[in-house]
Enzyme design. Structure first.
Site, PDB file in Angstrom:
ATOM      1  N   ILE A 429      33.126  23.233  -3.566  1.00 20.33           N
ATOM      2  CA  ILE A 429      32.692  22.307  -2.730  1.00 20.33           C
ATOM      3  C   ILE A 429      32.560  20.836  -2.794  1.00 20.33           C
ATOM      4  CG2 ILE A 429      31.265  24.202  -1.307  1.00 20.33           C
ATOM      5  CD1 ILE A 429      28.772  23.074  -2.956  1.00 20.33           C
ATOM      6  N   GLU A 430      32.368  19.972  -1.754  1.00 25.06           N
ATOM      7  CA  GLU A 430      32.213  18.568  -1.657  1.00 25.06           C
ATOM      8  C   GLU A 430      33.477  17.841  -2.459  1.00 25.06           C
ATOM      9  OE1 GLU A 430      28.357  17.350  -2.491  1.00 25.06           O
ATOM     10  OE2 GLU A 430      27.280  18.657  -1.371  1.00 25.06           O
TER      11      GLU A 430
END
Ligand code: FAD
Length: 623
Positions: A429-430
């Site tokens: 993620i991110e």
């Protein structure tokens, strides 16, 4: 060696790249240690002295963290969260009353107004205890509405929404779609304006939206009408603040994962959702850039959470390795386990050094931290996963057993397997590790692209090519030879780094070598370098190690200066640097001596099904 995507892709690779490039921040207003490093300029002045938290800010953080820890111990059972997949409503209410959903909201709007460092310390503390709760807080504040609102909101938007977060309103960030992951150019969610553009109508599905099912406000990215640039239609993405009680928003599915069982994450559907124009964040067409700029600091919370988790693992491992006796000695005395413990401790130290260096700079506001934040995210998420894995290994069978089961049979309930499950998502993620490496590599080669990149572009006139070639020649005739001049001889850096000076000298020399390597790679591959991801990955990884070495040395020096009696930070930094130097050398060798082409060819054969026989004996598709 990446090739265009599948034939049915509605967006070509060039279009996808154009969208990403348009959203990219191209200017460097402030200095950056990492950006300088990739250009062969080792700048200790940008990392020394280490920006330790000042006493006043630390006091604010200590007081808040004290209250938060007490609350967590009394009102949150992370094993129950993991088992029931729910964080009790009362706990969320209590966290809101503590101000946890307004940690980064300025005091003038009713928030706690914590610095980035204190906010990250708070998330690290929560992550050391309950990964799901940490994600609730960080999805809301690091990428949800508060951060872009702080950076790009109008005064009216801030006045309207900031005070709500102080009351416990929760937000989410909706970018990803079933067909849109790392590549936002394929975005299918649309926002269509009415005639006078006073109202927009959003339609589309958003996948894996953390906090989405419970959020009061959602930052939604949507495709808005194309803009004509240079006679060509350019895709536009715009960010909207969407109030959750607007008609037309449905939670289609609450997603479940291998870890983080307590998060509320869902597939959301927007059907003719009307949003007033005043809810546009920043400007029409600036949505993707907003997401990227927001993530520059927002991304720092994730490495902070990894630091919290790594510290917790170290604690479990220390206790267990002393306590557990096998073959006549505590397991920590056996060389194999001791090696793991040494690596875990020194790596945790380096993780803390890079994370809080970048966080302190974010507070100071006088440095460009986009590369440092990306490096910290990549380095810490990969290290935390390995640390959690080694923790399970050191705990042996108990590492694989759930804490509930351990407790039920009268043993200490150490949730090592939960930590491993929770840690896994951080490299995805991110910005996945692969995308982080591409992002960092893009910035690393940017100065060269500016100088000489356009020479190879089609459509550039011959006279323009000559002009560019002249400019590039003038730069490289001084820059390149200087990279061969060896100035990092002893006793250089003795005053700055004392017993760790040798590691700084190594970083200094390797910085020049790294820049030479980038130059050689550009000369060898030309514009196609961007497709040689394996080469670029090694370049980025060397940069990451050199950044971590420098941050660790600076951090250790600052700690020992503050408390001269305790020399253990020097030992931690020294070991980290020694191990890191070995990795740098191996990466350096592998830049030109590798099996990349062979591996790529073999992978193509696998993808084409030519080696499908190797899969025989496995059941294959699950029904
Ligand atoms: C628990 C969880 C929470 C999340 N929370 C949110 C949220 O709150 N809001 C939100 O918008 N999204 C959220 N996401 C989505 C998350 O950001 C995406 O999963 C992530 O961006 C990767 O996209 P993808 O999964 O579609 O992978 P893909 O983009 O399909 O990529 C698949 C793999 O290919 C690699 N890859 C892709 N492109 C390239 C390339 N050019 N070169 C090399 N490798 C490449 C990727 O790194 C990855 O390993 C969440 C996801 C999860 C699982």
């Amino acid at each position: 060696m990446t090739e265009p995507g599948p034939r049915n892709s509605s967006v070509s690779r060039d279009e996808a790249m154009a969208v990403a490039e348009a959203a990219r921040e191209s200017e460097w207003e402030h200095p950056s240690f990492a950006a300088e490093l990739f250009m062969g300029r080792f700048r200790p002045d940008l990392i020394f002295p280490y920006p330790l938290q000042n006493d006043a800010d630390k006091k604010i953080g200590d007081e808040f963290l004290g209250r938060l820890e007490l609350f967590l111990r009394e009102h949150l059972d992370p094993d129950e969260v993991d088992r029931t997949h729910e964080i009790p409503v009362e706990t969320i209410k209590g966290l809101a009353e503590l101000g946890c959903f307004a940690m980064k909201i300025p005091k003038s709007y009713g928030g706690l107004g914590l610095s980035q460092v204190n906010y990250n310390r708070a998330v690290a503390l929560v992550a050391s205890y309950c990964g799901s709760t940490a994600v609730w807080l960080s999805a809301h504040q690091s990428i949800g509405v508060p951060q872009p609102l702080k950076l790009f909101g109008t005064e009216a938007q801030k006045k309207k929404y900031f005070p709500l977060f102080a009351k416990g309103f929760i937000s989410a960030f909706a970018l990803t779609e079933p067909d849109v992951g790392s590549d936002p150019a394929r975005m299918a969610t649309t926002a269509t304006p009415n005639e006078d553009k006073s109202e927009w109508t959003i339609n589309g599905d958003k996948l894996w939206c953390t906090n989405g099912p419970v959020a009061d406000l959602i930052a939604v990215m949507a495709r808005t009408p194309d803009r004509i640039v240079g006679g060509k239609a350019r895709r536009q993405i715009t960010a909207f603040i969407v109030e959750r009680d607007r008609p037309g928003i449905e939670v289609i599915h609450r997603c479940e994962f291998m870890g983080l069982n307590g998060i509320q994450n869902g597939l959301l559907r927007f059907t003719n959702v009307k949003v007033p124009a005043e809810n546009i964040l920043w400007e029409e067409g600036k949505g993707l850039k907003l997401a990227l700029v927001t993530l520059n600091t927002g991304r720092l919370t994730l490495p902070a959470a990894c630091v919290g988790m790594a510290k917790q693992c170290l604690h479990w491992v220390r206790e267990w390795s002393n306590e557990r006796v096998q073959w006549g000695a505590p397991i920590g005395r056996h060389e194999s386990i001791a090696q793991k413990i040494g690596w875990m401790a020194s790596t945790t130290f380096a993780m803390e050094a890079v994370t809080y260096y970048a966080s302190a700079l974010a507070d100071r506001g006088d440095a460009d931290i986009r590369l440092e934040a990306a490096l910290a995210k990549m380095f810490c998420s990969e290290a935390a996963w390995r640390i959690a894995d080694e923790t399970v290994q050191i705990r042996g069978g108990r590492g694989y057993e759930t804490s509930r089961s351990l407790r039920a049979r009268g043993e200490k309930a150490i949730p090592a397997e939960r930590a491993l499950r929770d840690a896994r998502i951080n490299t995805i993620i991110e910005g996945s590790s692969e995308i982080m490496r591409l992002f960092i590599a893009r910035e690393a080669v940017d100065p060269h692209m500016r100088l000489a990149g356009d020479i190879f572009k089609p459509g550039v006139s011959l006279s323009e090519k000559f002009r560019m070639a002249g400019r590039a020649a003038r730069f490289y005739t001084t820059w390149y030879p200087a990279l061969w001049v060896h100035t990092a001889w002893p006793p250089k850096y003795m005053a700055t780094a004392g017993p760790l000076a040798k590691h700084l000298r190594f970083a200094h020399r390797q910085t020049r070598k790294l820049a030479r390597t980038i130059f050689h790679a550009m000369a060898r591959f030309g514009p196609s370098l961007e497709k040689h991801q394996a080469v670029l990955n090694r370049i980025v990884d060397i940069g990451s190690e050199l950044f971590a070495i420098s941050a660790a040395v600076s951090y250790a020096r600052a700690m020992v200066e503050k408390n001269p009696k305790d020399k253990t930070p020097i030992d931690l930094a020294d070991l980290f640097c020694r191990q890191s130097r070995r990795r740098v050398r191996a990466l350096g060798c592998a830049i030109w001596c590798h099996d990349d082409a062979r591996t790529y060819r073999l992978a193509r054969n696998v993808l084409d099904g030519k080696m499908a026989w190797l899969e025989a004996g496995a059941i294959g598709e699950t029904p």
